[in-house]
Design a protein around this motif. Structure first.
Motif, mmCIF file in Angstrom:
data_model
loop_
_atom_site.group_PDB
_atom_site.id
_atom_site.type_symbol
_atom_site.label_atom_id
_atom_site.label_comp_id
_atom_site.label_asym_id
_atom_site.label_seq_id
_atom_site.Cartn_x
_atom_site.Cartn_y
_atom_site.Cartn_z
ATOM 1 N N CYS A 41 0.838 -1.207 0.000
ATOM 2 C CA CYS A 41 0.000 0.000 0.000
ATOM 3 C C CYS A 41 0.869 1.252 0.000
ATOM 4 O O CYS A 41 2.036 1.222 0.388
ATOM 5 C CB CYS A 41 -0.906 0.014 1.231
ATOM 6 S SG CYS A 41 -2.191 -1.227 1.189
ATOM 7 N N SER A 42 0.261 2.346 -0.377
ATOM 8 C CA SER A 42 0.965 3.632 -0.417
ATOM 9 C C SER A 42 1.143 4.196 0.991
ATOM 10 O O SER A 42 0.299 4.004 1.862
ATOM 11 C CB SER A 42 0.183 4.642 -1.252
ATOM 12 O OG SER A 42 0.096 4.202 -2.576
ATOM 13 N N VAL A 43 2.220 4.933 1.167
ATOM 14 C CA VAL A 43 2.477 5.621 2.430
ATOM 15 C C VAL A 43 1.573 6.842 2.492
ATOM 16 O O VAL A 43 1.520 7.633 1.554
ATOM 17 C CB VAL A 43 3.960 6.047 2.537
ATOM 18 C CG1 VAL A 43 4.203 6.869 3.783
ATOM 19 C CG2 VAL A 43 4.866 4.834 2.509
ATOM 20 N N LYS B 175 6.691 9.947 5.529
ATOM 21 C CA LYS B 175 7.245 10.496 4.280
ATOM 22 C C LYS B 175 8.458 11.370 4.570
ATOM 23 O O LYS B 175 9.464 11.319 3.857
ATOM 24 C CB LYS B 175 6.178 11.283 3.525
ATOM 25 C CG LYS B 175 5.127 10.408 2.882
ATOM 26 C CD LYS B 175 4.111 11.245 2.115
ATOM 27 C CE LYS B 175 3.065 10.350 1.475
ATOM 28 N NZ LYS B 175 2.073 11.103 0.705
ATOM 29 N N GLN C 172 12.389 10.861 3.416
ATOM 30 C CA GLN C 172 13.180 11.902 2.760
ATOM 31 C C GLN C 172 14.488 12.143 3.502
ATOM 32 O O GLN C 172 15.510 12.424 2.894
ATOM 33 C CB GLN C 172 12.375 13.193 2.658
ATOM 34 C CG GLN C 172 11.240 13.107 1.673
ATOM 35 C CD GLN C 172 10.340 14.330 1.707
ATOM 36 O OE1 GLN C 172 10.420 15.149 2.631
ATOM 37 N NE2 GLN C 172 9.479 14.448 0.716
ATOM 38 N N GLU D 247 13.308 9.890 -1.380
ATOM 39 C CA GLU D 247 12.220 10.772 -1.780
ATOM 40 C C GLU D 247 11.235 10.079 -2.712
ATOM 41 O O GLU D 247 10.054 10.388 -2.739
ATOM 42 C CB GLU D 247 12.762 12.027 -2.482
ATOM 43 C CG GLU D 247 13.526 12.964 -1.581
ATOM 44 C CD GLU D 247 14.995 12.588 -1.446
ATOM 45 O OE1 GLU D 247 15.502 11.762 -2.227
ATOM 46 O OE2 GLU D 247 15.638 13.109 -0.516
ATOM 47 N N ASP D 248 11.749 9.134 -3.506
ATOM 48 C CA ASP D 248 10.895 8.472 -4.490
ATOM 49 C C ASP D 248 10.134 7.278 -3.904
ATOM 50 O O ASP D 248 9.342 6.657 -4.596
ATOM 51 C CB ASP D 248 11.735 8.011 -5.682
ATOM 52 C CG ASP D 248 12.829 7.034 -5.277
ATOM 53 O OD1 ASP D 248 13.178 6.997 -4.084
ATOM 54 O OD2 ASP D 248 13.329 6.314 -6.153
ATOM 55 N N GLY D 249 10.327 6.980 -2.631
ATOM 56 C CA GLY D 249 9.641 5.858 -1.999
ATOM 57 C C GLY D 249 8.155 6.105 -1.892
ATOM 58 O O GLY D 249 7.723 7.179 -1.472
ATOM 59 N N ARG D 250 7.374 5.111 -2.283
ATOM 60 C CA ARG D 250 5.936 5.298 -2.286
ATOM 61 C C ARG D 250 5.195 4.282 -1.425
ATOM 62 O O ARG D 250 4.095 4.540 -0.971
ATOM 63 C CB ARG D 250 5.412 5.208 -3.710
ATOM 64 C CG ARG D 250 5.906 6.314 -4.591
ATOM 65 C CD ARG D 250 5.251 6.237 -5.969
ATOM 66 N NE ARG D 250 5.741 7.306 -6.791
ATOM 67 C CZ ARG D 250 6.611 7.133 -7.772
ATOM 68 N NH1 ARG D 250 7.052 5.939 -8.065
ATOM 69 N NH2 ARG D 250 7.019 8.164 -8.475
ATOM 70 N N THR D 251 5.757 3.106 -1.246
ATOM 71 C CA THR D 251 5.024 2.032 -0.561
ATOM 72 C C THR D 251 5.511 1.859 0.874
ATOM 73 O O THR D 251 6.545 2.402 1.268
ATOM 74 C CB THR D 251 5.208 0.689 -1.302
ATOM 75 O OG1 THR D 251 6.577 0.290 -1.204
ATOM 76 C CG2 THR D 251 4.803 0.790 -2.753
ATOM 77 N N ASN D 252 4.758 1.074 1.618
ATOM 78 C CA ASN D 252 5.166 0.763 2.985
ATOM 79 C C ASN D 252 6.437 -0.085 3.000
ATOM 80 O O ASN D 252 7.190 -0.062 3.974
ATOM 81 C CB ASN D 252 4.027 0.068 3.726
ATOM 82 C CG ASN D 252 2.915 1.034 4.056
ATOM 83 O OD1 ASN D 252 3.156 2.206 4.321
ATOM 84 N ND2 ASN D 252 1.686 0.551 4.042
ATOM 85 N N ASP E 4 8.971 0.522 1.123
ATOM 86 C CA ASP E 4 9.989 1.572 1.121
ATOM 87 C C ASP E 4 10.113 2.212 2.498
ATOM 88 O O ASP E 4 11.221 2.518 2.954
ATOM 89 C CB ASP E 4 9.645 2.643 0.077
ATOM 90 C CG ASP E 4 9.604 2.079 -1.336
ATOM 91 O OD1 ASP E 4 10.375 1.147 -1.635
ATOM 92 O OD2 ASP E 4 8.781 2.571 -2.133
#
Length: 161
Positions: free
Chosen positions: A52-54, A60, A64, A69-74, A76
């Motif tokens: 799922c998305s953060v 977030k 960073q 910065e480009d991490g989108r999922t849990n 990441d």
């Protein structure tokens, strides 16, 4: 300490009948199946949650702070939290990070042990050759045995250190 109750013999202390043992085994198998299905379902749900998305802004920001910065999922986010913990000096996070990336040093220790075994085997082979220089039939048998051991153990033919 033993007492009379522990030493009773007779029908109560005998093994279960075949039918009863089979029934108990069947019940155990059913319970095991339920447990396995429950664990599998939990694993699938955790997998879905990691994909799922953060949504948490604090998470977030933490991502960073470690350059993700480009991490989108849990997934990441979990990776970033491990890195952040290791950077902050938490030994547990550092150890986990090293284990996950395969830098525990165990591979190197195993490789060194293999080299030591190969070196020891070569030394034994040379020692045997020197002791039994005149005897050829026995020499050939033992040398074949040693060669077989090398192949069986799949030892590297490492250079002496």
């Amino acid at each position: 300490m033993a007492n009379e109750e522990n030493l009773k013999h007779g029908k109560d202390s005998q093994f279960r009948s075949g039918e009863e043992a089979a029934r108990n085994g069947q019940n155990g198998g059913i319970a095991s199946g339920k447990s396995c299905r429950r664990k599998k379902a939990m694993k699938e749900r955790l997998q879905e949650a990691l994909e799922c998305s953060v949504v948490n802004p604090k998470v977030k920001k933490m991502m960073q702070s470690v350059g993700m910065e480009d991490g989108r999922t849990n997934y990441d986010a979990v990776t970033a939290s491990i890195v952040a913990g290791a950077i902050q000096g938490a030994p547990g996070y550092a150890r986990l990070l090293m284990e996950l990336i395969g830098e525990t040093g165990e591979e190197k220790r195993a490789d060194k042990a293999d080299k030591r075994d190969a070196k020891r085997l070569r030394m034994q082979e040379e020692e045997f050759k020197q002791k039994h220089e005149g005897v050829t039939e026995d020499n050939d048998m033992v040398l074949q045995f040693i060669e077989g051991m090398k192949q069986k153990d799949d030892l590297p033919d490492a250079k002496t250190d």
